[in-house]
Design a protein around this motif. Structure first.
Motif, short mmCIF file in Angstrom:
data_model
loop_
_atom_site.label_atom_id
_atom_site.label_comp_id
_atom_site.label_asym_id
_atom_site.label_seq_id
_atom_site.Cartn_x
_atom_site.Cartn_y
_atom_site.Cartn_z
N LEU A 34 0.85 -1.18 0.00
CA LEU A 34 0.00 0.00 0.00
C LEU A 34 0.89 1.23 0.00
N VAL A 35 0.55 2.20 -0.82
CA VAL A 35 1.28 3.47 -0.86
C VAL A 35 0.29 4.58 -0.51
N LEU A 36 0.59 5.31 0.57
CA LEU A 36 -0.28 6.38 1.04
C LEU A 36 0.51 7.70 1.04
N PRO A 37 0.23 8.59 0.09
CA PRO A 37 0.95 9.86 0.03
C PRO A 37 0.73 10.70 1.29
N LEU A 38 1.82 11.25 1.80
CA LEU A 38 1.77 12.15 2.95
C LEU A 38 1.96 13.59 2.52
N HIS A 39 2.92 13.80 1.61
CA HIS A 39 3.23 15.14 1.11
C HIS A 39 3.49 15.02 -0.39
N GLY A 40 2.60 15.57 -1.21
CA GLY A 40 2.79 15.50 -2.65
C GLY A 40 2.13 14.28 -3.27
N ASN A 41 2.30 14.15 -4.58
CA ASN A 41 1.63 13.10 -5.34
C ASN A 41 2.64 12.10 -5.91
N ILE A 42 2.14 10.93 -6.24
CA ILE A 42 2.92 9.93 -6.95
C ILE A 42 2.15 9.55 -8.20
N MET B 34 2.19 -7.95 -9.06
CA MET B 34 1.59 -7.01 -10.01
C MET B 34 2.64 -6.01 -10.49
N MET B 35 2.91 -6.01 -11.76
CA MET B 35 3.85 -5.06 -12.34
C MET B 35 3.25 -3.66 -12.25
N HIS B 36 4.07 -2.69 -11.81
CA HIS B 36 3.58 -1.32 -11.70
C HIS B 36 4.72 -0.34 -11.98
N GLU B 37 4.35 0.82 -12.51
CA GLU B 37 5.29 1.90 -12.79
C GLU B 37 4.99 3.06 -11.85
N PHE B 38 6.03 3.81 -11.49
CA PHE B 38 5.81 4.89 -10.53
C PHE B 38 6.92 5.94 -10.64
N LYS B 39 6.56 7.18 -10.30
CA LYS B 39 7.53 8.26 -10.19
C LYS B 39 6.95 9.35 -9.31
N ALA B 40 7.82 10.13 -8.69
CA ALA B 40 7.37 11.23 -7.83
C ALA B 40 8.54 12.18 -7.60
N ASP B 41 8.21 13.42 -7.33
CA ASP B 41 9.24 14.40 -6.99
C ASP B 41 9.96 13.94 -5.72
N GLU B 42 11.26 14.12 -5.67
CA GLU B 42 12.05 13.66 -4.53
C GLU B 42 11.66 14.33 -3.22
N LYS B 43 11.01 15.49 -3.29
CA LYS B 43 10.60 16.18 -2.08
C LYS B 43 9.35 15.55 -1.45
#
Length: 236
Positions: free
Chosen positions: A24-32, A55-64
């Motif tokens: 599970l991925v739950l954003p705290l600050h910013g988006n993914i 499950m194969m998945h792709e992801f990216k997010a700002d380092e901040k």
């Protein structure tokens, strides 16, 4: 039941992989930005993405940006038949995730982490997942959660959802069980309560972060919503 919790950041380079456990991925600050079967788009605060084992998945997010990530051997029953892999989290779970961020970024004792993980899983089991199968409404929810200090108009939200104003109001209430104003107020009050309880930020700054320019107006609304004043929450 095994739950491994961590606070993570990612990069703007799109990556892809799979793993043998559920996540599970739950954003705290910013988006993914996530791409996986059944979903492609951004996930922001107040939302959770469920990645099944293998499950194969792709992801990216700002380092901040920062995210609470939970690796699970078993998914709660309510998450085993999701219509979509992204759902809106309850105010209780949002508040607890904010608490976990503070604890996990400090030198927590192993026994404490185990207890916190058990409570996290318990909250997941009691999570009521809105059956929002409409990606247009999910986009509006994502936009609202992206920055709860702003108050977008219904017209702006309808445009983002590619719906007429009347269609948007009807579908939002149908899928989320509340109006956009009620949803935004819930997110704001939950965030404010967590900040009051688990930070030393001035009340004026907390009010600003949740969309109030007048501290007195914030205190009145907070007191009506929670039945306690900001001062009472802070003095606990």
């Amino acid at each position: 039941m095994t739950v491994r919790l961590s606070i993570r950041s990612y990069s703007l380079v799109m990556r892809a992989h799979l793993h043998t456990y559920h996540q599970l991925v739950l954003p705290l600050h910013g988006n993914i930005t996530m791409t996986l079967p059944g979903y492609s788009g951004k996930v922001g605060p107040g939302q959770c993405v469920v990645i099944r084992a293998e499950m194969m998945h792709e992801f990216k997010a700002d380092e901040k940006c920062r995210f609470l990530v939970a690796d699970l051997d078993n998914l709660p029953e309510s998450m085993q038949q999701l219509p979509r892999p992204v759902f809106a989290t309850s105010p209780e779970l949002v508040a607890y995730c904010q608490f976990l961020e503070l604890q996990l970024t400090q030198s927590a004792q192993p026994g404490l982490i185990e207890s916190m993980s058990a409570l996290f899983y318990h909250l997941l089991q009691n999570q009521v997942i809105p059956a929002c199968r409409d990606g247009r409404i999910s986009e509006a929810v994502r936009f609202l959660n992206e920055d709860i200090s702003r108050t977008p108009s219904l017209g702006e939200l309808a445009v983002r959802a590619c719906l007429s104003l009347s269609q948007f109001k009807t579908l939002f209430k149908q899928h989320m069980g509340m109006t956009t104003g009620q949803y935004l107020l819930t997110q704001r009050m939950t965030k404010a309560k967590a900040l009051l309880a688990h930070s030393d930020l001035p009340v004026s700054l907390i009010a600003e972060r949740v969309g109030f320019t007048d501290v007195s107006a914030f205190s009145r609304r907070f007191s009506v919503y929670w039945g306690e004043t900001p001062r009472q929450i802070r003095q606990r």
